[in-house]
Design a protein around this motif. Structure first.
Motif, mmCIF file in Angstrom:
data_model
loop_
_atom_site.group_PDB
_atom_site.id
_atom_site.type_symbol
_atom_site.label_atom_id
_atom_site.label_comp_id
_atom_site.label_asym_id
_atom_site.label_seq_id
_atom_site.Cartn_x
_atom_site.Cartn_y
_atom_site.Cartn_z
ATOM 1 N N GLN A 13 9.819 -6.361 -9.193
ATOM 2 C CA GLN A 13 8.425 -6.667 -8.879
ATOM 3 C C GLN A 13 7.752 -5.491 -8.173
ATOM 4 N N ALA A 14 8.486 -4.826 -7.280
ATOM 5 C CA ALA A 14 7.910 -3.666 -6.588
ATOM 6 C C ALA A 14 7.627 -2.540 -7.556
ATOM 7 N N ALA A 15 8.509 -2.327 -8.538
ATOM 8 C CA ALA A 15 8.318 -1.232 -9.495
ATOM 9 C C ALA A 15 7.185 -1.516 -10.471
ATOM 10 N N ARG A 16 6.787 -2.768 -10.638
ATOM 11 C CA ARG A 16 5.725 -3.114 -11.577
ATOM 12 C C ARG A 16 4.330 -2.980 -10.968
ATOM 13 N N LEU A 17 4.218 -2.710 -9.687
ATOM 14 C CA LEU A 17 2.906 -2.592 -9.054
ATOM 15 C C LEU A 17 2.119 -1.421 -9.651
ATOM 16 N N GLU A 18 0.831 -1.631 -9.797
ATOM 17 C CA GLU A 18 -0.051 -0.573 -10.249
ATOM 18 C C GLU A 18 -0.535 0.219 -9.034
ATOM 19 N N PRO A 19 -0.552 1.534 -9.082
ATOM 20 C CA PRO A 19 -0.906 2.356 -7.911
ATOM 21 C C PRO A 19 -2.265 2.015 -7.311
ATOM 22 N N VAL A 20 -3.306 1.900 -8.167
ATOM 23 C CA VAL A 20 -4.659 1.678 -7.644
ATOM 24 C C VAL A 20 -4.760 0.301 -7.004
ATOM 25 N N GLY A 21 -4.232 -0.737 -7.680
ATOM 26 C CA GLY A 21 -4.288 -2.085 -7.125
ATOM 27 C C GLY A 21 -3.463 -2.198 -5.881
ATOM 28 N N ARG A 73 0.837 -1.205 0.000
ATOM 29 C CA ARG A 73 0.000 0.000 0.000
ATOM 30 C C ARG A 73 0.862 1.241 0.000
ATOM 31 N N GLU A 74 1.963 1.249 0.776
ATOM 32 C CA GLU A 74 2.836 2.421 0.789
ATOM 33 C C GLU A 74 3.472 2.649 -0.583
ATOM 34 N N ILE A 75 3.824 1.540 -1.263
ATOM 35 C CA ILE A 75 4.400 1.670 -2.603
ATOM 36 C C ILE A 75 3.377 2.270 -3.566
ATOM 37 N N GLY A 76 2.117 1.798 -3.450
ATOM 38 C CA GLY A 76 1.067 2.356 -4.299
ATOM 39 C C GLY A 76 0.871 3.843 -4.048
ATOM 40 N N ILE A 77 0.920 4.269 -2.778
ATOM 41 C CA ILE A 77 0.760 5.687 -2.456
ATOM 42 C C ILE A 77 1.907 6.492 -3.052
ATOM 43 N N LEU A 78 3.132 5.982 -2.937
ATOM 44 C CA LEU A 78 4.287 6.688 -3.499
ATOM 45 C C LEU A 78 4.145 6.842 -5.014
ATOM 46 N N LEU A 79 3.703 5.768 -5.691
ATOM 47 C CA LEU A 79 3.514 5.854 -7.138
ATOM 48 C C LEU A 79 2.408 6.849 -7.491
ATOM 49 N N ALA A 80 1.334 6.845 -6.707
ATOM 50 C CA ALA A 80 0.225 7.769 -6.976
ATOM 51 C C ALA A 80 0.643 9.216 -6.754
ATOM 52 N N MET A 81 1.609 9.447 -5.835
ATOM 53 C CA MET A 81 2.083 10.801 -5.557
ATOM 54 C C MET A 81 3.107 11.268 -6.598
ATOM 55 N N GLY A 82 3.464 10.374 -7.539
ATOM 56 C CA GLY A 82 4.338 10.805 -8.628
ATOM 57 C C GLY A 82 5.747 10.261 -8.576
ATOM 58 N N MET A 83 6.051 9.393 -7.639
ATOM 59 C CA MET A 83 7.403 8.826 -7.601
ATOM 60 C C MET A 83 7.574 7.883 -8.783
ATOM 61 N N ARG A 84 8.723 7.971 -9.417
ATOM 62 C CA ARG A 84 8.984 7.155 -10.588
ATOM 63 C C ARG A 84 9.233 5.697 -10.182
#
Length: 417
Positions: free
Chosen positions: A404-412, A311-322
């Motif tokens: 694998q962590a970088a391939r996560l989709e933000p919403v999922g 969930r934290e990874i998804g939040i970071l991706l949603a906030m714009g982290m590459r």
């Protein structure tokens, strides 16, 4: 290049949720696996280096760096003075002297007798001595000064041989030569050649064979015992750089030409040191697999961190982290585990090796292994190799979890339970 933010997040993810002051159990296990693997590899390589160095030093106590011999029967060198002058003029020679090598049977006046190697050398205890034997005397020296008038000379023997014969400096022993027996027609048998010598010194080299079966005497005394008259067995040479004794031997043979030959200490013990090198390679490879197994702990640790922080990874991706930043975060975690484990392993391994070596904590049977304790000597080159190999494994191990962590989709990832 990792940014300060990515590094801060990576270190934060390594900590337990419940307590920010303690590393999580899986992180400790991963670090411990790398530590144990590196420590074992450092100690094993140190043991193999210690065996090689210790055996090399002990072999060179009595054996010189180089021996100049002659082809043919009898192994005797008649015109040795001219050859000695040529050898001493050769560049790279620190000292050279004639020697006599033969065998005998020693006894101390009772029924027990022991076969020994008899070595005749120059009575020199100074810097011109070819070997380091003068530094290993516990009693007496190489001057062979006798106190009994009715003896044929003085000898020095190893402490183990002296213990078996129950003799001490000042005692008289008898040496029987294998050659030189004379036929007595009246008795109808051969009378062996024998000499009486006074024990003038005891030496202890730490090498079982030397201390148990070597007898050293003055070169002139050994010539008489071996029946060589003015001839010698050969010349012994001490070199400035014994590591290149084989090359020097080849050049010296070309200079002296037939019938002379040069035999260096490496070729005399080639099978022993080749076996040690092969054993070092095999043991190092086997123990290196421990580090590879420890790398799977890193993979498992980061895989669990990814699942725990989805969930934290998804939040970071949603906030714009590459996604590249996400990969670097988990790569940094793996490298950090590898750095800590490698540093601890090297420190503990060197400390353990120094303790075992200095305290001689592991005794071994010298009659089998030539030495009486397990030596450990860690070379900087081997330590550097261990560090680089461990860091390489620690860098490759987190690749899969980071991808694998970088391939996560933000919403999922945010919806992940």
């Amino acid at each position: 290049m990792i940014s300060p933010l990515e590094l801060r997040i990576a270190l934060r993810y390594l900590k337990s949720r419940r307590s920010s002051q303690l590393l999580s159990l899986i992180t400790v296990i991963a670090v411990g696996g790398i530590t144990v693997g590196v420590m074992a590899l450092v100690v094993v390589l140190g043991v193999m280096n210690g065996l090689q160095n210790d055996l090399r030093e002990k072999i060179l106590v009595v054996n010189p760096h180089l021996r100049v011999l002659t082809y043919g029967e009898g192994l005797r060198l008649d015109a040795w003075r001219d050859v000695l002058a040529k050898v001493r003029r050769a560049p790279g020679v620190e000292a050279a002297a004639p020697f006599v090598l033969t065998q005998g049977l020693i006894s101390a006046g009772h029924d027990y007798a022991e076969g020994v190697a008899v070595i005749g050398i120059e009575a020199d205890t100074g810097r011109r001595a070819v070997t380091s034997l003068p530094r290993h005397f516990t009693k007496g020296d190489l001057t062979f000064r006798t106190t009994h008038p009715a003896v044929d000379g003085g000898i020095a023997i190893g402490v183990r041989l002296a213990s078996k014969l129950t003799v001490y400096p000042g005692d008289i022993v008898t040496l029987v030569a294998p050659a030189g027996s004379k036929y007595n027609s009246s008795l109808g048998t051969f009378i062996p050649k024998w000499r009486r010598y006074e024990v003038t010194g005891l030496f202890e080299t730490g090498m079982y064979d030397y201390d148990n079966s070597y007898v050293v005497m003055r070169r002139q005394t050994a010539q008489d015992f071996a029946g060589l008259d003015s001839a010698v067995t050969g010349l012994e040479v001490r070199l400035t750089d014994p590591r290149h004794a084989d090359k020097f031997a080849t050049a010296l043979e070309a200079q002296l030409q037939y019938p002379y030959r040069a035999l260096d200490w490496q070729s005399q013990n080639r099978s022993l040191f080749s076996a040690l090198k092969l054993e070092k390679l095999g043991m190092g490879l086997v123990v290196f697999l421990i580090c590879v197994v420890a790398a799977f702990n890193i993979v498992g640790t980061l895989t669990m961190v990814v699942r725990d922080k989805t969930r934290e990874i998804g939040i970071l991706l949603a906030m714009g982290m590459r996604r590249a930043s996400i990969r670097r975060i988990f790569l940094a975690q793996g490298i950090f585990i590898g750095l800590v484990g490698t540093a601890l392993g090297v420190v503990f391994g060197m400390a353990l090796g120094a303790s075992v070596n200095n305290g001689q904590l592991i005794p071994i049977d010298p009659s089998i292994y030539f030495i009486d304790h397990l030596p450990v000597h860690t070379e900087p080159r081997d330590a550097l190799f261990v560090i680089l190999a461990s860091l390489l494994i620690a860098t490759l191990a987190p690749l899969y979890p980071s991808i694998q962590a970088a391939r996560l989709e933000p919403v999922g990832a945010i919806r992940y339970e």
